[in-house]
Design a protein around this motif. Sequence first.
Motif, PDB file in Angstrom:
ATOM      1  N   THR A 195      52.772   8.760   1.413  1.00  0.00           N
ATOM      2  CA  THR A 195      52.845   7.255   1.434  1.00  0.00           C
ATOM      3  C   THR A 195      51.914   6.567   2.251  1.00  0.00           C
ATOM      4  OG1 THR A 195      54.427   7.251   3.262  1.00  0.00           O
ATOM      5  CG2 THR A 195      55.279   7.377   1.057  1.00  0.00           C
ATOM      6  N   PRO A 196      51.240   5.623   1.630  1.00  0.00           N
ATOM      7  CA  PRO A 196      50.033   4.725   2.320  1.00  0.00           C
ATOM      8  C   PRO A 196      50.736   4.089   3.681  1.00  0.00           C
ATOM      9  CG  PRO A 196      50.392   3.776   0.457  1.00  0.00           C
ATOM     10  CD  PRO A 196      51.232   4.985   0.336  1.00  0.00           C
ATOM     11  N   PRO A 197      49.967   4.150   4.654  1.00  0.00           N
ATOM     12  CA  PRO A 197      50.501   3.436   5.821  1.00  0.00           C
ATOM     13  C   PRO A 197      50.668   1.997   5.662  1.00  0.00           C
ATOM     14  CG  PRO A 197      48.296   3.960   6.320  1.00  0.00           C
ATOM     15  CD  PRO A 197      48.775   4.702   5.045  1.00  0.00           C
ATOM     16  N   GLY A 198      51.287   1.159   6.377  1.00  0.00           N
ATOM     17  CA  GLY A 198      51.579  -0.234   6.236  1.00  0.00           C
ATOM     18  C   GLY A 198      52.561  -0.866   5.726  1.00  0.00           C
ATOM     19  N   PHE A 199      53.740  -0.059   5.487  1.00  0.00           N
ATOM     20  CA  PHE A 199      54.852  -0.337   4.620  1.00  0.00           C
ATOM     21  C   PHE A 199      56.027   0.009   5.479  1.00  0.00           C
ATOM     22  CE2 PHE A 199      51.879   0.046   1.094  1.00  0.00           C
ATOM     23  CZ  PHE A 199      52.264  -0.876   0.264  1.00  0.00           C
ATOM     24  N   ARG A 200      57.114  -1.043   5.611  1.00  0.00           N
ATOM     25  CA  ARG A 200      58.174  -0.757   6.482  1.00  0.00           C
ATOM     26  C   ARG A 200      59.254   0.317   5.726  1.00  0.00           C
ATOM     27  NH1 ARG A 200      60.542  -6.286   9.079  1.00  0.00           N
ATOM     28  NH2 ARG A 200      61.989  -4.390  10.025  1.00  0.00           N
ATOM     29  N   ASP A 201      59.009   0.156   4.410  1.00  0.00           N
ATOM     30  CA  ASP A 201      60.024   0.896   3.755  1.00  0.00           C
ATOM     31  C   ASP A 201      59.478   1.997   2.832  1.00  0.00           C
ATOM     32  OD1 ASP A 201      61.900   1.919   1.765  1.00  0.00           O
ATOM     33  OD2 ASP A 201      62.837   0.019   1.519  1.00  0.00           O
ATOM     34  N   PRO A 202      59.375   3.286   3.130  1.00  0.00           N
ATOM     35  CA  PRO A 202      58.561   4.169   2.256  1.00  0.00           C
ATOM     36  C   PRO A 202      58.886   3.807   0.528  1.00  0.00           C
ATOM     37  CG  PRO A 202      60.365   5.440   3.274  1.00  0.00           C
ATOM     38  CD  PRO A 202      60.187   3.716   3.862  1.00  0.00           C
ATOM     39  N   TRP A 203      59.972   3.505   0.223  1.00  0.00           N
ATOM     40  CA  TRP A 203      60.287   3.235  -1.266  1.00  0.00           C
ATOM     41  C   TRP A 203      59.613   2.228  -1.784  1.00  0.00           C
ATOM     42  CZ3 TRP A 203      62.846   5.741  -4.569  1.00  0.00           C
ATOM     43  CH2 TRP A 203      63.448   5.084  -5.954  1.00  0.00           C
ATOM     44  N   GLN A 204      58.990   1.373  -1.187  1.00  0.00           N
ATOM     45  CA  GLN A 204      58.012   0.302  -1.367  1.00  0.00           C
ATOM     46  C   GLN A 204      56.746   0.670  -1.505  1.00  0.00           C
ATOM     47  OE1 GLN A 204      59.347  -2.475  -2.539  1.00  0.00           O
ATOM     48  NE2 GLN A 204      61.617  -1.823  -2.082  1.00  0.00           N
ATOM     49  N   ALA A 205      56.167   1.739  -0.878  1.00  0.00           N
ATOM     50  CA  ALA A 205      54.801   2.254  -0.669  1.00  0.00           C
ATOM     51  C   ALA A 205      54.235   2.933  -2.117  1.00  0.00           C
ATOM     52  CB  ALA A 205      54.776   3.237   0.169  1.00  0.00           C
ATOM     53  N   VAL A 206      55.295   3.324  -3.167  1.00  0.00           N
ATOM     54  CA  VAL A 206      54.799   3.952  -4.264  1.00  0.00           C
ATOM     55  C   VAL A 206      55.453   3.148  -5.501  1.00  0.00           C
ATOM     56  CG1 VAL A 206      54.920   6.195  -5.358  1.00  0.00           C
ATOM     57  CG2 VAL A 206      54.739   6.262  -3.069  1.00  0.00           C
ATOM     58  N   ASN A 207      54.492   3.213  -6.650  1.00  0.00           N
ATOM     59  CA  ASN A 207      55.128   2.570  -7.774  1.00  0.00           C
ATOM     60  C   ASN A 207      56.240   3.445  -8.394  1.00  0.00           C
ATOM     61  OD1 ASN A 207      53.674   4.111  -9.528  1.00  0.00           O
ATOM     62  ND2 ASN A 207      52.064   2.484  -9.385  1.00  0.00           N
ATOM     63  N   THR A 208      56.961   2.649  -9.438  1.00  0.00           N
ATOM     64  CA  THR A 208      58.015   3.346  -9.937  1.00  0.00           C
ATOM     65  C   THR A 208      57.447   4.539 -10.853  1.00  0.00           C
ATOM     66  OG1 THR A 208      59.465   1.437 -10.156  1.00  0.00           O
ATOM     67  CG2 THR A 208      59.909   3.225 -11.886  1.00  0.00           C
ATOM     68  N   GLU A 209      56.222   4.238 -11.772  1.00  0.00           N
ATOM     69  CA  GLU A 209      55.823   5.349 -12.459  1.00  0.00           C
ATOM     70  C   GLU A 209      55.531   6.689 -11.579  1.00  0.00           C
ATOM     71  OE1 GLU A 209      52.088   6.013 -15.409  1.00  0.00           O
ATOM     72  OE2 GLU A 209      51.970   4.096 -14.087  1.00  0.00           O
ATOM     73  N   ARG A 210      54.944   6.711 -10.383  1.00  0.00           N
ATOM     74  CA  ARG A 210      54.715   7.629  -9.757  1.00  0.00           C
ATOM     75  C   ARG A 210      55.744   8.307  -9.268  1.00  0.00           C
ATOM     76  NH1 ARG A 210      51.173   7.994  -4.043  1.00  0.00           N
ATOM     77  NH2 ARG A 210      50.944  10.169  -3.940  1.00  0.00           N
ATOM     78  N   LYS A 211      56.751   7.553  -8.938  1.00  0.00           N
ATOM     79  CA  LYS A 211      58.164   8.266  -8.526  1.00  0.00           C
ATOM     80  C   LYS A 211      58.813   9.091  -9.813  1.00  0.00           C
ATOM     81  CE  LYS A 211      59.224   4.214  -5.327  1.00  0.00           C
ATOM     82  NZ  LYS A 211      59.911   3.052  -5.507  1.00  0.00           N
TER      83      LYS A 211
END
Length: 249
Positions: A212-228
Amino acid sequence: MNGINRRQAGLALLACSALGARAQAARKFAVLSLAGEHMTVVSFKPQTGSHMDANEREVIALPDTSLDEALVLAIEKELLKAHPGSQPQLIVPGGPAHYANQSKFFDGEDFRPNAALDAAFKQLPATHLILVTRFRSSGGLKGVRTTSSGARTLEGLGFYLDAGWREMRGNLKYESSGLLAPYAHTRFSLVDLATRKLVKYEVSVASSVIDTPPGFRDPWQAVNTERKLQALQALLEAEAARIVPGLIS
């Protein structure tokens, strides 16, 4: 997805859509995955002075049967390696009724599917069924250290999140937005459809970590749905390649 005709995957036949019924000399295989109805997002929430489970769980319905389709295609690939020229029947669920009561499908060696599936199986020109169901495991995240002991109990498909988690790479702490770990806890079963008996099964407890790239308070928001979803699919496909050859041997 992956070559399955989307109109065929609309699941009109017996409320299950059988894709490509073809003959096989000895055993005739049907393949069904019931792993992909939903995913569970488990988030670690620190609680000072509490011995209660520090995890929050959210069940998210998946929009379609894409993960189930990808898994049955991966299983078909392994079947064709072992039985060249055979063309197994690939089945995808037709609705919530097919996913119901998975934990009660097996009573020892006896196979007891729910009523919706039972009606469909009786009309399948197959001798054996490879069935993938959700599995509840206390094995946690394989190869991943987490802050919370509650991560040890996971079921089916999902993600484990820990915003405070940091990974060490060598002597350096890797900067990220925390832990985003996809997991797939499933059971692969081989069933004799004539006798309704379990022939063999293997449990799969698989997980990985998404950077996950730095800068997000929530790791869920750091990656898009397609990648998940791609990460979950990769786990399922890898486990099919590992398990199926032994399951049908």
